[in-house]
Design an enzyme around this catalytic site. Sequence first.
Site, PDB file in Angstrom:
ATOM      1  N   HIS A 172       0.831  -1.203   0.000  1.00 20.50           N
ATOM      2  CA  HIS A 172       0.000   0.000   0.000  1.00 20.50           C
ATOM      3  C   HIS A 172       0.865   1.252   0.000  1.00 20.50           C
ATOM      4  O   HIS A 172       0.682   2.155  -0.829  1.00 20.50           O
ATOM      5  CB  HIS A 172      -0.911  -0.012   1.238  1.00 20.50           C
ATOM      6  CG  HIS A 172      -1.648   1.276   1.469  1.00 20.50           C
ATOM      7  ND1 HIS A 172      -2.998   1.408   1.230  1.00 20.50           N
ATOM      8  CD2 HIS A 172      -1.232   2.491   1.934  1.00 20.50           C
ATOM      9  CE1 HIS A 172      -3.371   2.649   1.506  1.00 20.50           C
ATOM     10  NE2 HIS A 172      -2.313   3.317   1.950  1.00 20.50           N
ATOM     11  N   GLU A 173       1.804   1.315   0.940  1.00 20.80           N
ATOM     12  CA  GLU A 173       2.597   2.528   1.078  1.00 20.80           C
ATOM     13  C   GLU A 173       3.502   2.751  -0.132  1.00 20.80           C
ATOM     14  O   GLU A 173       3.644   3.872  -0.624  1.00 20.80           O
ATOM     15  CB  GLU A 173       3.412   2.482   2.367  1.00 20.80           C
ATOM     16  CG  GLU A 173       2.567   2.535   3.624  1.00 20.80           C
ATOM     17  CD  GLU A 173       1.777   3.827   3.756  1.00 20.80           C
ATOM     18  OE1 GLU A 173       2.147   4.832   3.131  1.00 20.80           O
ATOM     19  OE2 GLU A 173       0.761   3.828   4.482  1.00 20.80           O
ATOM     20  N   HIS A 176       1.867   4.355  -3.108  1.00 22.04           N
ATOM     21  CA  HIS A 176       1.801   5.818  -3.127  1.00 22.04           C
ATOM     22  C   HIS A 176       2.955   6.380  -3.958  1.00 22.04           C
ATOM     23  O   HIS A 176       2.818   7.436  -4.596  1.00 22.04           O
ATOM     24  CB  HIS A 176       1.848   6.381  -1.708  1.00 22.04           C
ATOM     25  CG  HIS A 176       0.529   6.327  -1.009  1.00 22.04           C
ATOM     26  ND1 HIS A 176      -0.590   7.008  -1.457  1.00 22.04           N
ATOM     27  CD2 HIS A 176       0.134   5.668   0.107  1.00 22.04           C
ATOM     28  CE1 HIS A 176      -1.609   6.762  -0.646  1.00 22.04           C
ATOM     29  NE2 HIS A 176      -1.194   5.956   0.317  1.00 22.04           N
ATOM     30  N   TYR A 187      -4.103  14.865  -3.124  1.00 21.96           N
ATOM     31  CA  TYR A 187      -4.453  14.153  -1.897  1.00 21.96           C
ATOM     32  C   TYR A 187      -5.534  14.898  -1.125  1.00 21.96           C
ATOM     33  O   TYR A 187      -5.353  15.325   0.010  1.00 21.96           O
ATOM     34  CB  TYR A 187      -3.203  13.951  -1.042  1.00 21.96           C
ATOM     35  CG  TYR A 187      -3.308  12.802  -0.076  1.00 21.96           C
ATOM     36  CD1 TYR A 187      -3.467  11.497  -0.541  1.00 21.96           C
ATOM     37  CD2 TYR A 187      -3.246  13.011   1.289  1.00 21.96           C
ATOM     38  CE1 TYR A 187      -3.556  10.444   0.344  1.00 21.96           C
ATOM     39  CE2 TYR A 187      -3.331  11.959   2.187  1.00 21.96           C
ATOM     40  CZ  TYR A 187      -3.490  10.682   1.709  1.00 21.96           C
ATOM     41  OH  TYR A 187      -3.581   9.633   2.580  1.00 21.96           O
ATOM     42  N   GLU A 196      -5.732   6.896  -2.265  1.00 25.85           N
ATOM     43  CA  GLU A 196      -5.735   5.871  -1.220  1.00 25.85           C
ATOM     44  C   GLU A 196      -6.215   4.524  -1.760  1.00 25.85           C
ATOM     45  O   GLU A 196      -5.675   3.469  -1.412  1.00 25.85           O
ATOM     46  CB  GLU A 196      -6.635   6.311  -0.062  1.00 25.85           C
ATOM     47  CG  GLU A 196      -5.958   7.206   0.938  1.00 25.85           C
ATOM     48  CD  GLU A 196      -4.774   6.531   1.599  1.00 25.85           C
ATOM     49  OE1 GLU A 196      -4.887   5.367   2.034  1.00 25.85           O
ATOM     50  OE2 GLU A 196      -3.713   7.164   1.659  1.00 25.85           O
ATOM     51  N   ASP A 269      -9.292  14.628   7.641  1.00 23.14           N
ATOM     52  CA  ASP A 269      -8.583  13.616   6.858  1.00 23.14           C
ATOM     53  C   ASP A 269      -8.552  14.002   5.376  1.00 23.14           C
ATOM     54  O   ASP A 269      -8.841  13.193   4.491  1.00 23.14           O
ATOM     55  CB  ASP A 269      -9.232  12.243   7.056  1.00 23.14           C
ATOM     56  CG  ASP A 269      -8.458  11.112   6.379  1.00 23.14           C
ATOM     57  OD1 ASP A 269      -7.237  11.247   6.203  1.00 23.14           O
ATOM     58  OD2 ASP A 269      -9.091  10.107   6.017  1.00 23.14           O
ATOM     59  N   HIS A 274      -9.272   8.520   3.533  1.00 23.91           N
ATOM     60  CA  HIS A 274      -9.189   7.134   4.008  1.00 23.91           C
ATOM     61  C   HIS A 274     -10.565   6.512   4.221  1.00 23.91           C
ATOM     62  O   HIS A 274     -10.660   5.305   4.479  1.00 23.91           O
ATOM     63  CB  HIS A 274      -8.429   7.072   5.336  1.00 23.91           C
ATOM     64  CG  HIS A 274      -6.961   7.320   5.212  1.00 23.91           C
ATOM     65  ND1 HIS A 274      -6.405   8.579   5.380  1.00 23.91           N
ATOM     66  CD2 HIS A 274      -5.928   6.482   4.948  1.00 23.91           C
ATOM     67  CE1 HIS A 274      -5.087   8.493   5.231  1.00 23.91           C
ATOM     68  NE2 HIS A 274      -4.780   7.240   4.967  1.00 23.91           N
TER      69      HIS A 274
END
Length: 354
Positions: A172-173, A176, A187, A196, A269, A274
């Site tokens: 996932h990270e 990005h 974002y 995301e 957020d 998210h």
Amino acid sequence: MNPEATESHPVFCTIVPPHVLDTLSQLEDENRSQRALRTLEHDALQRTRRRITTVRGLGAPTGTASDKPNRTIYDAKHQETLPGKKVHSEDDKPSKDASVNRAHAGLGATFELYLKVYGRHSIDDAGLPLNATVHYGENYDNAFWDGQRMVFGDGDNDLFLDFTIPVDVIGHELTHGVTQHTANLDYFGQSGALNESMSDVFGALIKQYALGQNAAQADWLIGAGLLGPNVTGEALRSMKAPGTAYDDDVLGKDPQPATMDDYVKTSRDNGGVHINSGIPNHAFYLLATALGGNAWERAGQIWYATLTGGELDKDAQFDDFARLTVATARTKYGEGDVLQALLKAWSQVGVPAT
């Protein structure tokens, strides 16, 4: 397509979203609330310090990138200075430190999916070395990609375990970074939720590819194995059933919607990036399971080609992305079952795709 080739703006993502930490920071249990506050304060500081360089519109890489990853693992030794001490290089034997080995393996699993399935050489498609730092901070309840490396906290062994455990968190990270080097989605709001969602989709595919699971066999959970022994829940998010990943007296209830009927309008957020990512996540799950077989094949090819094809504007909304996936599917697979399954998936989550 947006004609701007380069632009810098703050994009800092952590795998545990701010709304979870916000909930924890308000607990009467001082130990838990203080840990959450420290994590929130740390992440806020990182957001102001880090400026990920955007690289939209890069040409083809010059030279030939290697088909082998180049991984280096560092140990922060519970400090917050990056990168920390170098403890493991690409060709070293396995470490005695399980976190080091898991980080090394997760970076490799991510590299392998992108190379073997999509022909992409690392995050930037030019053989970018993959670096990671483990044992970051004291009881740090998060993991993040800072534009240069993966950073893993050890968790608190109460609500969260070691963040190197779930390979999809690593995928996932790092995804990005792929988004950073391609569509560079803003974002905020729906484009941020798409950002995301891309990371969740490819994080799930990296896990499935590593485990050899088809769409029917996969659990479609993000962060399974990360929640601690005192949490009632399975994972951080569910692509199969958004809103059901956890329901806990401490963490609260998973707020993700599965369809546009329950879209969450919020200023927190970054506009709920998210939270509302559950909608495109669910569309991908519906498509992948309707098509059957390996999700990284037809469904994954459509998502990857749409992300990297150069037509996706950085401020794209859900319907913009949906329409581009339809165009991609039509080009790749014609007017048949794949296209019809895709149209049905977007319809089921309430996003217009035509």
